[in-house]
Design a protein around this motif. Structure first.
Motif, short mmCIF file in Angstrom:
data_model
loop_
_atom_site.label_atom_id
_atom_site.label_comp_id
_atom_site.label_asym_id
_atom_site.label_seq_id
_atom_site.Cartn_x
_atom_site.Cartn_y
_atom_site.Cartn_z
N TRP A 47 0.81 -1.21 0.00
CA TRP A 47 0.00 0.00 0.00
C TRP A 47 0.85 1.27 0.00
O TRP A 47 0.43 2.31 -0.51
CB TRP A 47 -1.01 -0.02 1.15
N LEU A 50 1.35 2.59 -3.47
CA LEU A 50 0.24 3.33 -4.07
C LEU A 50 -0.01 4.67 -3.41
O LEU A 50 -0.69 5.53 -3.99
CB LEU A 50 -1.03 2.48 -4.00
N GLN A 53 0.04 8.21 -5.12
CA GLN A 53 -1.01 8.54 -6.08
C GLN A 53 -2.10 9.42 -5.48
O GLN A 53 -2.90 10.01 -6.20
CB GLN A 53 -1.64 7.25 -6.62
N GLN A 221 -5.74 -3.39 -6.25
CA GLN A 221 -6.99 -2.90 -5.66
C GLN A 221 -6.89 -2.85 -4.14
O GLN A 221 -7.31 -1.87 -3.51
CB GLN A 221 -8.14 -3.82 -6.08
N SER A 224 -4.42 -0.07 -3.01
CA SER A 224 -5.03 1.24 -3.21
C SER A 224 -6.03 1.54 -2.12
O SER A 224 -6.13 2.69 -1.62
CB SER A 224 -5.71 1.30 -4.58
N LYS A 225 -6.79 0.53 -1.70
CA LYS A 225 -7.81 0.74 -0.68
C LYS A 225 -7.18 1.08 0.67
O LYS A 225 -7.67 1.97 1.37
CB LYS A 225 -8.67 -0.52 -0.54
N GLN A 228 -5.93 4.54 0.58
CA GLN A 228 -7.07 5.44 0.69
C GLN A 228 -7.50 5.58 2.15
O GLN A 228 -7.80 6.69 2.61
CB GLN A 228 -8.23 4.92 -0.15
N LEU A 250 -8.96 7.59 -6.84
CA LEU A 250 -7.96 7.52 -7.91
C LEU A 250 -8.59 7.80 -9.27
O LEU A 250 -9.79 7.61 -9.47
CB LEU A 250 -7.31 6.14 -7.91
#
Length: 250
Positions: A47, A50, A53, A221, A224-225, A228, A250
């Motif tokens: 993570w 990512l 981003q 996925q 990214s979560k 986030q 994103l």
């Protein structure tokens, strides 16, 4: 710098706001769930990989996280000393361990949640502060480990609670990524949570000729979560680094 200013303005910042956003560094310290994955042909991502981003380029993310590391191993291998040698006054350091600390069968990594694990975290916090930087703690993300009755086994809860206790006692920011991730996996259930974790077919990867289902490591996925969740917590806590978050989607 002109490019950074133009980007900030394009994202809705005023001229004054954009000029006030000074460059900073955020160092990430943790295990494989956070680390960069250079082999982009394999679906695993950390993570921390990512996280940029979601952030303005004025915040440089330096990812020191490495596969298979615990608090004990990160320190004993010299990785922590290397981070300290690169740490600047005013930097931030986010520390997240637990997955490998819990492995009692491996003395080189094991750190009991009620003793050594907390001692190492306390040392990390003190070392960072001594150098004029700001420490932050996060709990380990939740494994996708469902019981037969459909409930989620929270096998790292003791480590998450221990990290929270250390953070509270030391008065450092705490990000409960375990609670966020466990809540989501439980809400989605066993099948719908699968896309967030590794599942590769047989006959495609040389390392896994029979295929593999991995309920610890994240896909694009999943990574990214979790990233986030982290930026959302920055904003919720009104943390100083929230000023560097330019998007939550994103």
């Amino acid at each position: 710098m002109k490019y950074l200013l133009m980007l900030a303005l394009s994202l809705g910042f005023t001229q004054v706001q954009a000029s006030e956003i000074k460059p900073l560094k955020l160092h990430l310290v943790g295990d494989s769930t956070m680390s960069d994955k250079p082999n982009l042909a394999y679906p695993e991502r950390g993570w921390g990989q990512l996280l940029p981003q979601f952030l303005l380029p004025q915040l440089t993310v330096v990812n020191h996280a490495a596969n298979g590391r615990s608090t004990r191993r990160f320190l004993n291998e010299g990785r922590w000393q290397l981070l300290l040698s690169e740490l600047g006054r005013g930097d931030y350091v986010l520390i997240q361990f637990g997955h490998n600390d819990s492995k009692q069968s491996d003395p080189a990594r094991y750190a009991a949640f009620d003793s050594d694990y907390q001692t190492f975290l306390q040392q990390f916090i003190a070392d960072v502060r001594q150098r004029g930087a700001t420490p932050m703690l996060a709990s380990s993300i939740c494994r996708r480990n469902f019981a037969e009755d459909g409930s989620l086994k929270r096998d790292l809860a003791d480590y998450a609670n221990a990290a929270a206790q250390v953070a509270k006692a030391a008065e450092v920011s705490f990000f409960d990524l375990q609670q966020h991730s466990c809540g989501l996996w439980q809400q989605l259930g066993k099948d719908a949570s699968q896309p967030y974790f590794i599942q590769v077919p047989a006959g495609l990867y040389q390392k896994f000729p029979d295929g593999k289902v991995d309920n610890t490591h994240l896909t694009l996925q999943g990574a990214s979560k979790i990233a986030q969740f982290f930026v959302q917590e920055l904003k919720k806590q009104q943390h100083p680094l929230a000023n560097y978050v330019f998007r939550e989607l994103l």
